[in-house]
Structures are given as structure tokens and as C-alpha cells.
Design a protein around this motif. Structure first.
Motif, short mmCIF file in Angstrom:
data_model
loop_
_atom_site.label_atom_id
_atom_site.label_comp_id
_atom_site.label_asym_id
_atom_site.label_seq_id
_atom_site.Cartn_x
_atom_site.Cartn_y
_atom_site.Cartn_z
N ALA A 1 9.56 15.70 5.47
CA ALA A 1 8.62 16.80 5.68
C ALA A 1 7.69 17.01 4.48
N THR A 2 7.77 16.14 3.47
CA THR A 2 6.93 16.25 2.29
C THR A 2 5.46 16.13 2.67
N ASP A 3 4.68 17.11 2.26
CA ASP A 3 3.24 17.05 2.47
C ASP A 3 2.60 16.25 1.35
N LEU A 4 1.71 15.36 1.71
CA LEU A 4 0.92 14.60 0.74
C LEU A 4 -0.53 14.75 1.14
N GLU A 5 -1.36 15.09 0.17
CA GLU A 5 -2.80 15.19 0.42
C GLU A 5 -3.49 14.06 -0.33
N PHE A 6 -4.20 13.22 0.42
CA PHE A 6 -4.90 12.09 -0.18
C PHE A 6 -5.89 12.57 -1.21
N GLU A 7 -5.85 11.94 -2.39
CA GLU A 7 -6.79 12.27 -3.45
C GLU A 7 -7.75 11.12 -3.73
N SER A 8 -7.21 9.89 -3.86
CA SER A 8 -8.09 8.76 -4.17
C SER A 8 -7.34 7.44 -3.96
N SER A 9 -8.12 6.37 -3.95
CA SER A 9 -7.54 5.03 -3.94
C SER A 9 -8.51 4.10 -4.64
N ARG A 10 -7.97 2.98 -5.15
CA ARG A 10 -8.82 1.98 -5.79
C ARG A 10 -8.08 0.67 -5.88
N PRO A 11 -8.82 -0.43 -5.80
CA PRO A 11 -8.19 -1.74 -6.00
C PRO A 11 -7.91 -1.96 -7.49
N LEU A 12 -6.86 -2.70 -7.77
CA LEU A 12 -6.50 -3.05 -9.14
C LEU A 12 -6.52 -4.58 -9.27
N PRO A 13 -6.63 -5.10 -10.50
CA PRO A 13 -6.61 -6.55 -10.68
C PRO A 13 -5.34 -7.17 -10.08
N GLY A 14 -5.49 -8.34 -9.51
CA GLY A 14 -4.37 -9.06 -8.95
C GLY A 14 -4.05 -8.71 -7.51
N GLY A 15 -4.87 -7.86 -6.88
CA GLY A 15 -4.68 -7.55 -5.47
C GLY A 15 -3.87 -6.30 -5.18
N SER A 16 -3.44 -5.58 -6.19
CA SER A 16 -2.71 -4.32 -5.97
C SER A 16 -3.70 -3.21 -5.63
N VAL A 17 -3.20 -2.16 -5.01
CA VAL A 17 -4.02 -1.00 -4.65
C VAL A 17 -3.31 0.26 -5.13
N GLU A 18 -4.05 1.12 -5.82
CA GLU A 18 -3.53 2.41 -6.27
C GLU A 18 -3.91 3.46 -5.25
N ILE A 19 -2.92 4.26 -4.82
CA ILE A 19 -3.16 5.38 -3.91
C ILE A 19 -2.60 6.62 -4.57
N VAL A 20 -3.43 7.65 -4.69
CA VAL A 20 -3.03 8.89 -5.36
C VAL A 20 -3.00 10.02 -4.34
N TYR A 21 -1.86 10.74 -4.33
CA TYR A 21 -1.68 11.89 -3.45
C TYR A 21 -1.39 13.13 -4.28
N ARG A 22 -1.95 14.23 -3.88
CA ARG A 22 -1.58 15.53 -4.43
C ARG A 22 -0.39 16.01 -3.62
N VAL A 23 0.56 16.66 -4.29
CA VAL A 23 1.75 17.18 -3.61
C VAL A 23 1.65 18.70 -3.65
N PRO A 24 1.25 19.32 -2.54
CA PRO A 24 1.12 20.78 -2.54
C PRO A 24 2.49 21.44 -2.76
N SER A 25 2.51 22.48 -3.56
CA SER A 25 3.74 23.21 -3.82
C SER A 25 4.07 24.13 -2.66
N LYS A 26 5.33 24.16 -2.28
CA LYS A 26 5.79 25.05 -1.21
C LYS A 26 6.26 26.38 -1.78
N HIS A 27 6.31 26.48 -3.12
CA HIS A 27 6.87 27.69 -3.75
C HIS A 27 5.77 28.62 -4.19
#
Length: 176
Positions: free
Chosen positions: A150-176
Motif C-alpha cells: 500500500a506504499t504510495d510513491l509519487e514519480f519525481e524524475s528519471s534519467r538514463p545512466l552510463p552503461g544502460g542503467s536507468v535512475e527512477i526517483v520517487y517521493r514517498v508521501p508521509s502518512k503521519h
């Protein structure tokens, strides 16, 4: 102070190799600062991890966190742990100790998945950064086995990295 988790995972969803190592070690582009970690660490002043993640560092050729204060969630202080490393078995108390030492930088919450989920469940995980590696390992530890679905993740950004990897960044909204 933000608490930021960043970890590599294989394209088939594993955050460790079958023998328990971080999957980036199988990537030929792996090295100090690779996979965007050098940029990531520029804002970090502390590292927070569980004992299972911490213990292999005690036998490393070089200390992996030379510029960071290190906090370890664990029921015992591993033999050979440097005096400047803070170890506590209570995640809330350890968080209080991190906050007391805060100098305005971020905290790198280093896997494993159970430790990351512990701090996410406390509502203090601000961001989850995943580096998806272009490899399949077939088995190991999955991030999702420990995370609450049930963890909420909000997409923030993505980008390709050298060697074919991909970085995906999510914000994690606080439930408290």
C-alpha cells in the motif's frame, strides 16, 4: 534533514545477487561514485543502515563512508565497529540520535529492504531512488518482499545512466 533511500536493482527486480551481494557489483561500469551515487552523496551527511548491510564494510579494503556519520540499526555492536559509528536496536531512538546530530544534510538510508521499510513505516522516508540495472539474476532478495504494497510513491524524475542503467526517483508521501 531528508531521509533518502537509493539502491540498485536488476531488471528482474532483485536488490541482491543470489549470493547476497549488491547487484551493481556485476555491472562492468561499477566503481566508486558510479550509478549516480557520487551526485547523490553530495547532499548527504549521514548513512543509516541495518547491521546486515553494515557488517561487510568492516572487512573492506577502505571505509565505504569516509565523509558520513554512520548509524546502524542492530541488536548488537559488531566486533571491530569503529567508535564513531552509532549502533542502536530501536529504530525510533536511532532516528532521534540522527536528528540530534543533524547539521542540515540528508541521510542516506542504505538497504536492505527491511530497514528501508522500517523507516518508511515510521513515515520518515522522503524519497526512494532506484537504479535499474540492465541485468537479470534470477534470484536474490527483492525490495518488494519487505515493502508494504500500500506504499504510495509519487514519480519525481528519471534519467538514463552510463552503461544502460536507468535512475527512477520517487517521493514517498508521509502518512503521519
Amino acid at each position: 534533514m531528508r531521509i533518502l533511500a537509493r539502491l540498485c536493482m536488476t531488471a528482474d527486480g532483485y536488490v541482491t545477487t543470489p549470493d547476497g551481494w549488491p547487484p551493481q557489483i556485476i555491472d562492468p561500469t561499477h566503481g566508486p561514485g558510479s550509478h549516480g551515487v557520487a551526485e547523490f552523496l553530495r547532499t548527504c551527511e549521514a548513512a543509516l543502515m541495518g547491521r546486515t548491510t553494515f557488517e561487510p564494510a568492516l572487512a573492506a579494503d577502505r571505509w565505504p563512508w569516509p565523509d558520513l556519520r554512520v548509524f546502524v540499526l542492530g541488536s548488537r555492536r559488531p566486533e571491530g565497529t569503529p567508535e564513531h559509528v552509532t549502533v542502536d536496536d530501536d529504530p525510533v531512538r536511532l532516528l532521534e540520535r540522527i536528528r540530534a546530530a543533524d547539521r542540515g544534510g540528508d541521510v542516506h538510508l542504505i538497504g536492505g529492504p527491511r530497514t528501508i521499510e522500517t523507516y518508511r513505516a515510521l513515515g520518515v522516508l522522503d524519497r526512494l531512488e532506484l537504479v535499474i540495472l540492465p541485468y537479470l539474476v534470477g534470484s536474490g532478495m527483492r525490495l518488494t518482499d519487505s515493502f508494504d504494497p500500500a506504499t504510495d510513491l509519487e514519480f519525481e524524475s528519471s534519467r538514463p545512466l552510463p552503461g544502460g542503467s536507468v535512475e527512477i526517483v520517487y517521493r514517498v508521501p508521509s502518512k503521519h
